[in-house]
Design an enzyme around this catalytic site. Structure first.
Site, mmCIF file in Angstrom:
data_model
loop_
_atom_site.group_PDB
_atom_site.id
_atom_site.type_symbol
_atom_site.label_atom_id
_atom_site.label_comp_id
_atom_site.label_asym_id
_atom_site.label_seq_id
_atom_site.Cartn_x
_atom_site.Cartn_y
_atom_site.Cartn_z
ATOM 1 N N LYS A 1 8.289 -4.639 -16.895
ATOM 2 C CA LYS A 1 8.258 -3.712 -15.703
ATOM 3 C C LYS A 1 9.266 -3.630 -14.992
ATOM 4 O O LYS A 1 10.116 -4.474 -15.020
ATOM 5 C CB LYS A 1 6.959 -4.573 -14.960
ATOM 6 N N SER B 1 -0.492 -2.556 -10.461
ATOM 7 C CA SER B 1 0.585 -1.750 -10.605
ATOM 8 C C SER B 1 1.398 -1.857 -11.897
ATOM 9 O O SER B 1 2.120 -0.997 -12.022
ATOM 10 C CB SER B 1 1.431 -2.298 -9.398
ATOM 11 N N SER C 1 -2.148 -6.880 -10.293
ATOM 12 C CA SER C 1 -1.524 -6.102 -10.994
ATOM 13 C C SER C 1 -1.305 -6.178 -12.792
ATOM 14 O O SER C 1 -0.629 -5.416 -13.311
ATOM 15 C CB SER C 1 -0.184 -5.700 -10.434
HETATM 16 N N1 GLN Z 1 -3.375 -3.424 -6.224
HETATM 17 C C1 GLN Z 1 -2.741 -4.435 -5.328
HETATM 18 C C2 GLN Z 1 -2.008 -3.907 -4.365
HETATM 19 O O1 GLN Z 1 -1.915 -2.591 -4.269
HETATM 20 C C3 GLN Z 1 -2.189 -5.418 -6.053
HETATM 21 C C4 GLN Z 1 -0.779 -5.050 -6.374
HETATM 22 C C5 GLN Z 1 -0.100 -6.017 -7.188
HETATM 23 O O2 GLN Z 1 -0.610 -7.017 -7.799
HETATM 24 N N2 GLN Z 1 1.437 -5.927 -7.401
HETATM 25 O O3 GLN Z 1 -1.434 -4.500 -3.542
#
Ligand code: GLN
Length: 514
Positions: free
Chosen positions: A82, A157, A181
């Protein structure tokens, strides 16, 4: 050549490399060719690191002993990472315009560990800007498509990493999980994704979003590949003050299986029933009811029946404070993010507005130009939650409720070895479907966030597919089962997930692997 190695597991590749039917360079070139053929349909990557991977493959090929059973666990395995983890000498954007020209001066510790374990790092994958989002649509650069249906999102994400593994671009990948994420995109893309216990994997060189929640973890097409990648990256690191030390890791009164190579290798020598016998599993009542799509609920309930039939003891449990998890997360994560993102000011890193007349307007306009709408929304929300006069009502209260959520889990783990729920309330949604409604988007993480708040390990693995046509516009899409355990029970989660994977005999291949 390509057809022969694309889609293979780590152990299959290892046997081929050991038998010299293929070289590490050939494995790499096949994956590069597969990426070049299909990347325009998926958009998994923001940049490539083929030069470093080719160098690593050449070194491995010149030293074939590395492919022996005693060699590095990921020798010759193509891995994607990532783009919020630093790879030395390479651009690290975090999916943000503000870092479009930031070259990482060092390797993140997880990257050092991958390289030391022989992995071939292919490139940096797309993500929601600073990992804030659930669909990868918040990237400043591009949207990634779901390999099972390219009109759908891959989740987020870490959507680029999940899609890269599902499409066969990489054998495994790294993501980061602050509120889901890794697990949610794994669920949407039909692959395995694991968020380790907080502190298992060093956060050194991971660009911070919410430091008390962030954790790096692996994606794989199988539980074994996911476990081997976790084994490669985990370990104490003095450069991360929250990294678990050996005494804590071994402080394991419940006798959770320790994640070691021999433990992973022993899994295939036992039947699912032997692996599961007597395991006490709680089904989280609050997460199989209202707000969960019928397809998803049915598939998870079928999974519980299978686990029961195999000898696990499955009962319903309650997490009474779980209904507060989402608001608590959106106060704490945004508060931490507002502090962490203060460093992107146009001076120390990245984008700067060169036309600004003075320093204050330079800060202002660099940040206005560099950050996207979701990141700005979170910085404002977090700054508000921390501001004088509101701190007690929001930030402090959220910390107190975080403690209550952790206690709910502690009580459950007195009686159960692990708990289970769907990973996400739905299957992958259409690109654009939720972009206008942040709250709907936030609800994607309702089942994953509690584990981050409590620092627990969690794994998502495929447990079925939706029925084509049942949900208006959806084709048959993967459904994820989530398992959560007590701190340092990562080995147990791997064991139970492996048993389920073997018993369910699900083969969820994306069209790019067929
Ligand atoms: N979808 C969650 C957020 O928007 C989690 C994001 C993540 O785990 N980086 O914060």
């Amino acid at each position: 050549m390509s057809a022969e190695v694309i889609g293979k597991s780590i152990s299959e590749l290892r046997s081929m490399l050991k038998a010299k039917t293929v070289s590490a360079s050939e494995v790499l070139e096949s994956h590069i060719a597969h990426i070049e053929k299909h990347e325009s349909e998926i958009n998994a990557f923001l940049s490539f690191t083929f030069d470093q991977a080719r160098q690593q493959a050449r070194t491995l090929d010149q030293n074939s002993g590395d492919f022996s059973d005693a060699g590095a666990v990921l020798a010759g395995v193509p891995v994607a990472v990532k783009d919020n983890m630093c790879v030395s000498g390479k651009i690290t954007t975090c999916g943000s315009k503000i870092l479009e020209n930031f070259t990482a001066p060092y390797d993140a510790q997880a990257i050092v560990n991958l390289k030391n374990n022989g992995a071939l790092i292919l490139g940096k994958t797309n993500l929601d800007e600073f990992a804030m989002g659930s669909s990868t649509e918040n990237s400043a650069y591009k949207c990634t498509n779901n390999p099972h249906d390219t009109s759908c999102v891959p989740g987020g994400s870490s959507g680029g990493s999940a899609a890269a593994v599902a499409a066969g671009f990489a054998v495994t990948a790294l993501g980061s999980d602050t509120g889901g994420s890794i697990r949610q995109p794994a669920s949407f893309c039909g692959v395995v994704g694991m968020k380790p216990t907080y502190g298992m994997v060093s956060r050194y060189g991971l660009v911070a979003f919410a430091s008390s929640l962030d954790q790096i973890g692996p994606f794989g097409r199988t539980v074994e590949d996911t476990a081997l990648t976790l084994l490669a990256i985990a370990g104490h690191d003095p450069k991360d003050s929250t990294s678990l030390t050996a005494p804590y890791r071994n402080n394991n009164p419940k006798g959770f299986p320790e994640l070691t190579l021999s433990m992973i290798e022993s899994l295939s020598k036992q039947s699912p029933a032997e692996l599961l016998k007597g395991t006490r599993i709680g089904v989280i009542k609050e997460l199989v009811g209202e707000g969960i799509e019928t397809n998803v609920r049915n598939s998870v309930l079928d999974a519980t029946k299978l686990l029961t039939a195999l000898g696990a003891i499955v009962e319903e449990v309650s997490l009474p404070h779980s209904r507060y998890a989402l608001p608590v997360y959106y106060l704490l994560a945004t508060a931490e993010a507002s502090a962490n993102l203060a460093r992107f000011d146009g001076v120390r890193y990245g984008l700067r507005d060169l036309d600004a007349p003075d320093i204050l307007s330079m800060y202002n306009s660099s940040r206005s130009l560099g950050f996207g709408a979701e990141v700005k929304r979170r910085i404002m929300l977090g700054t508000y939650a921390l501001s004088s006069g509101y701190y007690d009502a929001y930030y402090k209260k959220a910390q107190q409720v975080r403690r209550l959520i952790t206690s709910d889990f502690e009580k459950i783990f007195e009686k159960f070895d692990l708990v289970l729920s769907p990973t996400a309330p739905s299957t992958a949604f259409k690109t654009g479907e939720k972009t206008g409604d942040p709250l709907q988007m936030y609800l994607s993480d309702i089942a994953t966030i509690p584990a981050n708040l409590a620092g627990l390990p969690g794994i998502s693995l495929p447990c079925g597919t939706s029925v084509a046509g049942e949900n208006a516009h959806r084709s048959e899409m993967p459904i994820g089962l989530q398992l959560l355990g007590a701190p340092v029970s990562d080995g147990l989660l791997i064991k139970v997930a492996y048993a389920f994977e073997q018993a369910s005999k699900l083969k969820l291949q994306s069209p790019f692997l067929r």
